[in-house]
Design a protein around this motif. Structure first.
Motif, PDB file in Angstrom:
ATOM      1  N   TYR A 249     -68.470-108.672  -5.153  1.00  0.00           N
ATOM      2  CA  TYR A 249     -68.364-110.023  -4.598  1.00  0.00           C
ATOM      3  C   TYR A 249     -68.550-109.998  -3.081  1.00  0.00           C
ATOM      4  CZ  TYR A 249     -66.712-112.237  -8.933  1.00  0.00           C
ATOM      5  OH  TYR A 249     -66.619-112.750 -10.207  1.00  0.00           O
TER       6      TYR A 249
ATOM      7  N   ILE B 163     -71.312-112.146  -1.028  1.00  0.00           N
ATOM      8  CA  ILE B 163     -70.953-113.108   0.025  1.00  0.00           C
ATOM      9  C   ILE B 163     -71.680-112.772   1.321  1.00  0.00           C
ATOM     10  CG2 ILE B 163     -69.049-113.894   1.500  1.00  0.00           C
ATOM     11  CD1 ILE B 163     -67.224-113.616  -0.956  1.00  0.00           C
TER      12      ILE B 163
ATOM     13  N   MET C 286     -72.930-116.520   0.259  1.00  0.00           N
ATOM     14  CA  MET C 286     -72.140-117.267  -0.715  1.00  0.00           C
ATOM     15  C   MET C 286     -70.717-117.459  -0.201  1.00  0.00           C
ATOM     16  SD  MET C 286     -73.371-115.545  -4.311  1.00  0.00           S
ATOM     17  CE  MET C 286     -72.614-116.831  -5.298  1.00  0.00           C
ATOM     18  N   SER C 287     -69.970-118.292  -0.897  1.00  0.00           N
ATOM     19  CA  SER C 287     -68.570-118.516  -0.563  1.00  0.00           C
ATOM     20  C   SER C 287     -67.751-118.498  -1.849  1.00  0.00           C
ATOM     21  CB  SER C 287     -68.396-119.864   0.138  1.00  0.00           C
ATOM     22  OG  SER C 287     -68.301-120.917  -0.814  1.00  0.00           O
TER      23      SER C 287
ATOM     24  N   VAL D 170     -66.310-112.681   6.217  1.00  0.00           N
ATOM     25  CA  VAL D 170     -66.535-112.147   4.874  1.00  0.00           C
ATOM     26  C   VAL D 170     -65.257-111.505   4.346  1.00  0.00           C
ATOM     27  CG1 VAL D 170     -67.820-110.452   3.511  1.00  0.00           C
ATOM     28  CG2 VAL D 170     -68.995-111.798   5.273  1.00  0.00           C
TER      29      VAL D 170
ATOM     30  N   ALA E 183     -62.905-114.169   3.302  1.00  0.00           N
ATOM     31  CA  ALA E 183     -63.363-114.813   2.067  1.00  0.00           C
ATOM     32  C   ALA E 183     -62.964-113.980   0.843  1.00  0.00           C
ATOM     33  CB  ALA E 183     -64.875-115.010   2.109  1.00  0.00           C
TER      34      ALA E 183
ATOM     35  N   ILE F 220     -67.301-119.719   6.576  1.00  0.00           N
ATOM     36  CA  ILE F 220     -67.453-119.601   5.122  1.00  0.00           C
ATOM     37  C   ILE F 220     -66.426-120.506   4.473  1.00  0.00           C
ATOM     38  CG2 ILE F 220     -67.292-118.057   3.124  1.00  0.00           C
ATOM     39  CD1 ILE F 220     -68.142-115.769   4.879  1.00  0.00           C
TER      40      ILE F 220
END
Length: 765
Positions: free
Chosen positions: A468, A472, A477-478, A616, A619, A740
């Protein structure tokens, strides 16, 4: 004037006076020469000035926790020196009153006592002063019983005693005496004795306890409190009487203390007892290399068993004790369930002896045993040795209720031990890399394999956050982006796949559109596979290596589901990077090493490097918080099994503070994991059997949420209950100008009594 009687001349008084003084002076000269020769070493070596200045005290190396507790020692003799100011006054008084009443009046030899001993031919005692006893302890021991040699030994003892009195103060001699005395049962020196027999520092001993230890000095084997407590109590009362006689104690206080029983708190300090035993063994191995690279000023090597080093570690004795207690509490219950299932599962390994896998493991275990090695040295054939494993013998075995004496065959004992659930647990402060707890197994005396630093095990879904994090970072991505949970296949040739790979979810269900946060919370395999397909195994492996993973990781998409062996130590360091805003810090377990004089010999420099940007890393933390809010770790938020223990749901934890975590379960329930994080402590827990073929027959008990998570929950509950610890209950630090999206949709959010809805972004793969 001489008078004759019976023709015999009678000598006058002057003759006898001359004779007496002649004998006296010759004797005096002879004694002086005798002592002079003894001092020159003609009757055997004598200590030099340097020896007296630095007597060989054979000091143990102390392993000291970050909160100042001695958690272990390395020694030939379990001796740790102590200064006079750390001795309670009543202990010194008891020693002087019992062993040397005129200690502060003489200069090493008690003239009155010596004359009394000579006049009574030794029946009233040998008149050895404390200083003489110290001389004997330090430099020549008991010596010979043969009278001429005994006289020489006594002369040397006197000379050394006088030199000691010139070299040291009375207080220093008292401290040296206490430091050198042997109290048996692994206790050498007063500090070890206080710890071993009463679990205290010397300064905390009461008068009765101090009197007992002083009483032991007359004959430690005879006055052994573990074997002859009544005799020891009588001897303690003699010491109390001597204290009254010398006005150190009142008669009323003595009468009261004499009636009190001796209450021991026995803690033998062996290498296999106490807390952090696995960590101490790991530290011992580290020190072997350190000693080779860090020499004394004269070029010789330090000796951790004799040189009295002090190793200051990062381990916190309170967190360590809580971790060990949590392991014991949970695995005692879980083990019983495992035993019960094994009895009813005919296909379980080690139950059906005809099972090929079992036979292979059994043979390997036999050949690794001490019995096999010993019989091989006796030139026994393999057939004879194998047969010996079927002969019943007396043995002591480990149980969760304590050691048990029993009779069984060595073969049965192997099968018995193979059924025990093992664990590996490590806690680390992510901002410093300081290791705070290290539990390498369930009992070092019986299971010496370290499952923190030695044993790499398949990590299951605890590997998914690495996938993941890569997505990200690379795909922007979030946690709030959506992805479709649906059947997915990676064809042959893509990402080095030689056969098509179609992962399925553990419950064989598909949920359609889900956010990344929900996908990780529910550990959805298809989503992890899709993300892996998008970023590629190379990128994920590269990130894992930056996170400190030392294991060989195959460049295969299947690693997305955790098909890789990693140590607990590496997993904790990797997860700590997320809690430390993307900065990796190598685990550190030593803060400094000092010599016996307090000179710093070593201070490690932390190793760190940037891995992810703060956004990141944060997140990923928010993703992992979702696991404990609505996923496989959510039982940390609930009452669990009501007010008591439930084998499936665990214990009532009811944590309300932010917790980031991830469970992991491998194929066939061989390994259960839980990685749990609060802002200033990251902990990894693994549970499984030594051999992967020994496992729970269903995922109900073998999953990480049941096997490993309760240990984390119990440990943290104990830590939070300890007000002296400062473990955080706050939010993880949120980066400034976070770019993010991490605050995802919830069905209804109440704000100022007004219900509003938040949307999620969609990201379709």
């Amino acid at each position: 004037m001489a008078v004759k009687k019976n023709n015999t001349p009678v000598k006058d008084i002057d003759y006898y006076k001359k004779k007496f003084w002649k004998i006296f002076f010759y004797s005096l000269i002879g004694i002086s020469v005798f002592f002079l020769f003894a001092s020159w070493g003609l009757f055997g070596s004598m200590p030099s000035f340097e020896d007296l200045e630095n007597p060989d005290s054979n000091l143990a190396t102390e392993v000291i926790s970050s909160d100042g507790v001695t958690i272990g020692k390395f020694y030939n003799e379990n001796r740790t020196s102590i200064k006079y100011q750390d001795l309670p006054k009543h202990l010194v008084n008891a020693l002087v009153a019992t062993e040397d009443e005129r200690f502060y009046e003489h200069s090493g030899i008690d003239g009155r006592g010596t004359l009394r001993a000579v006049a009574s031919f030794g029946t009233s005692g040998g008149a050895s002063t404390l200083t003489q006893q110290l001389a004997k302890q330090l430099f020549h021991g008991e010596g010979s019983k043969f009278l001429p040699f005994r006289i020489i030994q006594k002369a040397k003892e006197w000379i050394i005693a006088i030199r000691l009195e010139r070299q040291y103060t009375k207080n220093e001699i008292i401290a040296m005496y206490f430091n050198k005395a042997d109290f048996i049962n692994t206790a050498v020196g007063i500090r070890s004795a206080a710890k071993v027999y009463f679990g205290k520092e010397p300064r905390d001993l009461n008068i009765s306890e101090g009197a007992m230890l002083v009483g032991m000095l007359k004959n430690p084997s005879l006055y052994n409190p573990i074997k002859r407590l009544e005799k020891v109590q009588n001897r303690r009362n003699v010491v109390l009487g001597q204290m009254v006689k010398n006005h150190f104690l009142t008669e009323d206080a003595k009468i009261t203390m004499e009636k009190e029983p001796i209450v021991l708190d026995f803690h033998p300090e062996s290498h296999k007892d106490g807390i952090a035993t696995y960590f101490r063994e790991y530290l011992r191995e580290f020190m072997k290399n350190w000693l080779k690279e860090n020499k004394k000023p004269d070029g010789s090597e330090y000796d951790i068993y004799r040189d009295g080093l002090k190793i200051y570690t990062t381990i916190d004795s309170r967190i360590q004790a809580n971790a060990e207690d949590a392991v014991t509490e949970h695995l005692t219950n879980l083990q019983q369930e495992f035993f019960d299932q094994s009895k009813t599962n005919k296909n379980a390994p080690f139950v059906n002896i005809s099972n090929d896998e079992t036979n292979k493991i059994m043979m390997q275990a036999m050949k690794s045993s001490d019995r096999w090695r010993e019989l091989k040295l006796q030139d026994k054939s393999d057939e004879e040795i194998i047969k010996s494993f079927s002969l019943k013998t007396k043995m002591t075995v480990f149980t969760w209720k304590g050691e048990r004496d029993t009779i069984m065959t060595p073969s049965d004992s192997i099968r018995y031990y193979k059924h025990f659930l093992q664990t590996g647990l490590m806690s680390m402060e992510p901002q410093t890399g300081h290791v705070k707890a290290w539990v390498g197994g369930i009992n070092y005396k019986y299971f010496q394999y370290d499952h923190v630093g030695q044993g790499a095990r398949q990590v299951g879904s605890t590997f998914k956050p690495f996938v993941y994090a890569t997505a990200i970072e690379q795909l922007n991505m979030s946690p709030c982006d959506s992805i479709i949970d649906s059947p997915f296949t990676i064809p042959v040739g893509r990402h080095h796949v030689t056969e098509t790979w179609t992962p399925s979810n553990s419950d064989n269900k598909y949920r359609g559109m889900v956010t990344l946060k929900k996908a990780l919370a529910n550990s959805i395999n298809t989503v992890s596979a899709k993300l892996m397909d998008k970023v590629g195994p190379e990128a994920v492996v590269e990130l894992a290596k930056k996170l400190g993973i030392n294991s060989e990781i195959p460049l295969q998409p299947s690693i997305a589901l955790g098909a890789v062996d990693i140590t607990v130590q590496d997993m904790v360091a990797a997860y700590s990077t997320f809690a430390n805003q993307g900065v990796y810090i190598k685990p550190q377990f030593i803060t400094r090493i000092e010599d016996k004089n307090g000179v710093v010999l070593y201070e490690p420099i932390p190793e760190s490097h940037d891995v992810l940007n703060k956004d990141v890393a944060y997140a990923v933390i928010k993703l992992l918080e979702g696991v404990t809010e609505e996923g496989s770790g959510s039982r940390l938020r609930t009452q669990g099994g009501g007010n008591g223990y439930n084998r499936v749901t665990g214990y009532p934890y009811v944590f309300t503070n932010p917790i980031a975590g991830k469970t992991g379960t491998t194929q066939n329930q061989s390994d259960g994991w839980f990685m749990g994080m609060v802002p200033n402590l990251v902990t990894g827990v693994w549970v499984g059997c030594e051999d992967r073929s020994a496992r729970f027959k269903s995922i109900t008990y073998g999953q990480g949420a049941v096997a490993a998570l309760p240990i984390w929950g119990l440990m943290m509950k104990k830590c939070y209950a300890d007000e002296t610890l400062t473990l955080s209950k706050e939010d993880f630090e949120r980066p400034d100008n976070l770019n993010i999206k991490v605050d995802c949709w919830s069905p209804t959010v109440k704000k100022d009594s007004t219900e509003t809805e938040q949307n999620t972004d969609e990201f379709s793969l």
